[in-house]
Scaffold this motif. Structure first.
Motif, short mmCIF file in Angstrom:
data_model
loop_
_atom_site.label_atom_id
_atom_site.label_comp_id
_atom_site.label_asym_id
_atom_site.label_seq_id
_atom_site.Cartn_x
_atom_site.Cartn_y
_atom_site.Cartn_z
N LEU A 136 0.44 3.48 -3.14
CA LEU A 136 -0.32 4.69 -2.86
C LEU A 136 0.59 5.87 -2.49
CD1 LEU A 136 -3.05 3.03 -0.62
CD2 LEU A 136 -3.11 3.38 -3.09
N GLU A 140 -7.84 3.46 -1.18
CA GLU A 140 -7.68 3.08 -2.58
C GLU A 140 -6.85 4.13 -3.31
OE1 GLU A 140 -12.03 4.56 -4.07
OE2 GLU A 140 -11.94 2.77 -2.81
N GLU A 141 -6.43 3.76 -4.54
CA GLU A 141 -5.59 4.67 -5.32
C GLU A 141 -6.36 5.93 -5.71
OE1 GLU A 141 -2.46 3.61 -8.64
OE2 GLU A 141 -3.54 1.82 -7.99
N GLN A 142 -5.64 7.04 -5.80
CA GLN A 142 -6.30 8.30 -6.15
C GLN A 142 -6.65 8.31 -7.64
OE1 GLN A 142 -3.97 11.72 -5.01
NE2 GLN A 142 -5.81 12.76 -4.34
N LEU A 195 0.83 -1.20 0.00
CA LEU A 195 0.00 0.00 0.00
C LEU A 195 0.87 1.26 0.00
CD1 LEU A 195 -2.83 -0.98 2.52
CD2 LEU A 195 -3.11 -0.46 0.10
N ALA A 238 -3.52 8.98 -2.01
CA ALA A 238 -4.56 7.97 -1.96
C ALA A 238 -5.86 8.59 -1.48
CB ALA A 238 -4.12 6.85 -1.01
#
Lengths: 148, 402
Positions: A124, A146-148, A120, A128
């Protein structure tokens, strides 16, 4: 039922109540709160009792420095957390505490396995989105990142 | 609280160490010769006890095993194993089931011929309860380094230990409570003085709780005596560093409320157990010394004025006074160990003195005395105290003699 059994059952009841007390501030927003998506930057430390986690920096800018331990409110504006204020601002806001590590709102850690925490942090690293839930009293719980 | 009975073996005889059994035989012979008991009564008393190290070794292995297994369980929780099929709720249910199964197993063992397993299983149950709390925190993403988790673990463990009369489980729970207290002090304050005052006020509180147990629950009082001794040594040792103890302390309201809480507990203990007044008075002296030392501590040395490595007159006086307070505290802990037949406390006191000599040999006191001179001085002081105590004992015996 013997006195000893009653004592044991009483002790177990107290132990369950204590578990409920420590989990209530995070359980209530999960069950009753509204979901928000907030921008964060993750880093990867370790808690000796609970293992690896991703520490989340919400970039809360300090509007003022209250006494340590005092309650402050952090507004949610356009997918970001604003500076801490008192009293409670209009609109959605988190009830936080001003502590050793700055403004603490109960959503600063995301626990994962050692490998997942490292992944993570790597994936990220550039930024994120944290999915959080906030209940009516301003208590917040983190649901995922979660990913941006 | 449940009445605590002596642990008895399968044969119905109380297992005791060979040294204690030899002492008992000697005493019985003396009582028989003095006509206090007859031969038949002496034989019956002797038959009530079984000498041997096997029972002690068995208990030691079982307790150590339980401790390691419990640490392993918490470690397993901390490793956040990736188990895709098992969600947070099932993880909590799984760990809680292990905890409750251990509680049930301990109860079953206590009522069977495997009663030796009951204590270690209760210790393991308290560790599993801690694992359950950490699993809940994990499942709900409670923020890291949350001291309230330790408090909940300690409080639940203490309630369970008293309900079942489990001494080993109580020792662990009190240790966790102490850990939470020290952690909380560090979280809420960031000054050395606050640390010294907080620990100092904890000494009469722990002593009063120990005294409240009374003679019939002596086994359950022991962890509290040990906690009071640890707080005494750490508070007074920390106070020997003037720049640590001289920083800003706790807010007055916190000190007053802490002192009131400790005094209330002491009053309750004196009301219930008057014979514990010397211990309670000693613990109050420790609290007064800890608070007093933080008030008079000269604070950070002014290096611009005295130069690095130079100690001012005020600091010298403070260090000597604080060192005397620490040594008095250590002697008090050692005396408590002798008075309560707890050799562990006496060993703890001497360990504290060794740490004091080792740490202060490199600390500010090194500018006043070399390490060797410090060891010689402390050794001489302890020997003088020993001689004075022995003289007092002889005087008492002489006065008591008909």
């Amino acid at each position: 039922m013997s006195r000893r059994t009653l004592l044991l059952l009483g002790a177990l009841a107290v132990q369950f109540v204590l578990i409920a007390v420590v989990s209530a501030p995070r359980l209530s927003p999960r069950l009753t709160g509204d979901e928000y998506r907030i921008a964060v930057a993750p880093i990867d430390p370790i808690d000796p009792f609970r293992g690896a986690y991703v520490e989340l920096d919400y970039g809360i800018l300090s509007g003022f420095s209250p006494e340590r331990g005092r309650e402050v409110w952090v507004p949610i504006r356009d997918g970001r957390l604003g500076g801490p204020t008192r009293p409670r601002p209009e609109g959605p806001a988190l009830r936080c505490r001003y502590g050793d590590r700055g403004t603490e709102c109960g959503i600063e850690s995301f626990f994962a396995s050692q490998d997942e925490a490292k992944r993570l942090e790597r994936v990220l690293g550039g930024g994120a989105i944290a999915r959080i839930k906030v209940d009516g009293a301003g208590r917040a719980a983190i649901i995922g990142i979660e990913e941006q | 609280m449940t009445p605590i009975c002596k642990a008895r073996g399968v044969s119905g005889r109380t297992p005791i160490g060979p040294g204690r059994f030899r002492w008992l035989e000697g005493e019985l012979e003396r009582w028989r010769a003095a006509g206090i008991v007859d031969t038949e009564a002496a034989a019956r008393i002797r038959e009530d006890y079984a000498p041997g190290t096997k029972a002690q070794a068995t208990r030691l292995f079982l307790v150590l095993g339980a401790l390691l297994a419990g640490v392993g369980l918490i470690w397993l929780i901390a490793s956040n194993l990736e188990i895709e099929e098992i969600g947070p709720l099932m993880r909590f249910a799984g760990v809680a089931l292990i905890w409750l199964a251990l509680v049930a197993a301990a109860e079953a063992a206590g009522r069977s011929r495997f009663d030796v397993l009951a204590g270690p299983l209760r210790l393991l149950a308290v560790l599993a309860y801690g694992a359950t709390i950490f699993q809940v925190a994990q499942s709900l993403q409670v923020p890291a380094f949350a001291p309230e988790l330790l408090l909940a673990w300690a409080a639940g463990g203490i309630v369970f230990s008293y309900a079942t009369g489990a001494a080993a489980a109580l020792t662990l729970s009190v240790a966790v409570l102490g850990g939470w207290f020290v952690w909380g002090l560090g979280e809420r304050t960031d000054t050395g003085a606050a640390f010294v005052i907080g620990l100092g006020l904890a000494v009469p509180a722990a002593t009063a709780i120990a005294a409240l147990h009374g003679e019939e629950h002596e086994r359950l009082a022991e962890p509290w005596w040990v906690a009071a001794a640890c707080f005494t040594l750490v508070a007074l040792l920390s106070a020997t560093f003037p720049d640590f103890a001289g920083s800003d302390g706790l807010p007055a309201i916190t000190i007053v409320s802490g002192a009131l809480g400790a005094l209330t507990l002491c009053a309750m203990a004196i009301w219930r157990a008057r014979q514990r007044i010397p211990e309670i008075a000693g613990s109050l002296l420790v609290a007064v010394a800890a608070v007093g030392l933080t008030v008079v501590a000269p604070g950070t040395p002014d290096e611009a004025f005295f130069g690095p490595g130079q100690v001012s007159g005020a600091e010298t006086a403070y260090i000597l006074g604080a060192s005397a307070a620490f040594l008095a505290g250590a002697v008090g802990v050692a005396a408590l160990g002798v008075r309560r037949s707890m050799p562990g406390l006496t060993n703890l006191a001497f360990l504290g003195v060794l740490v004091f000599v080792a740490v202060q040999s490199f600390g500010l006191i090194a500018d006043i005395l070399s390490g060797a001179a410090l060891a010689l001085c402390v050794g001489a002081i302890l020997m003088v105290i020993g001689l004075v105590l022995d003289r007092g004992r002889r005087t008492l015996l002489r006065e008591a003699a008909p």
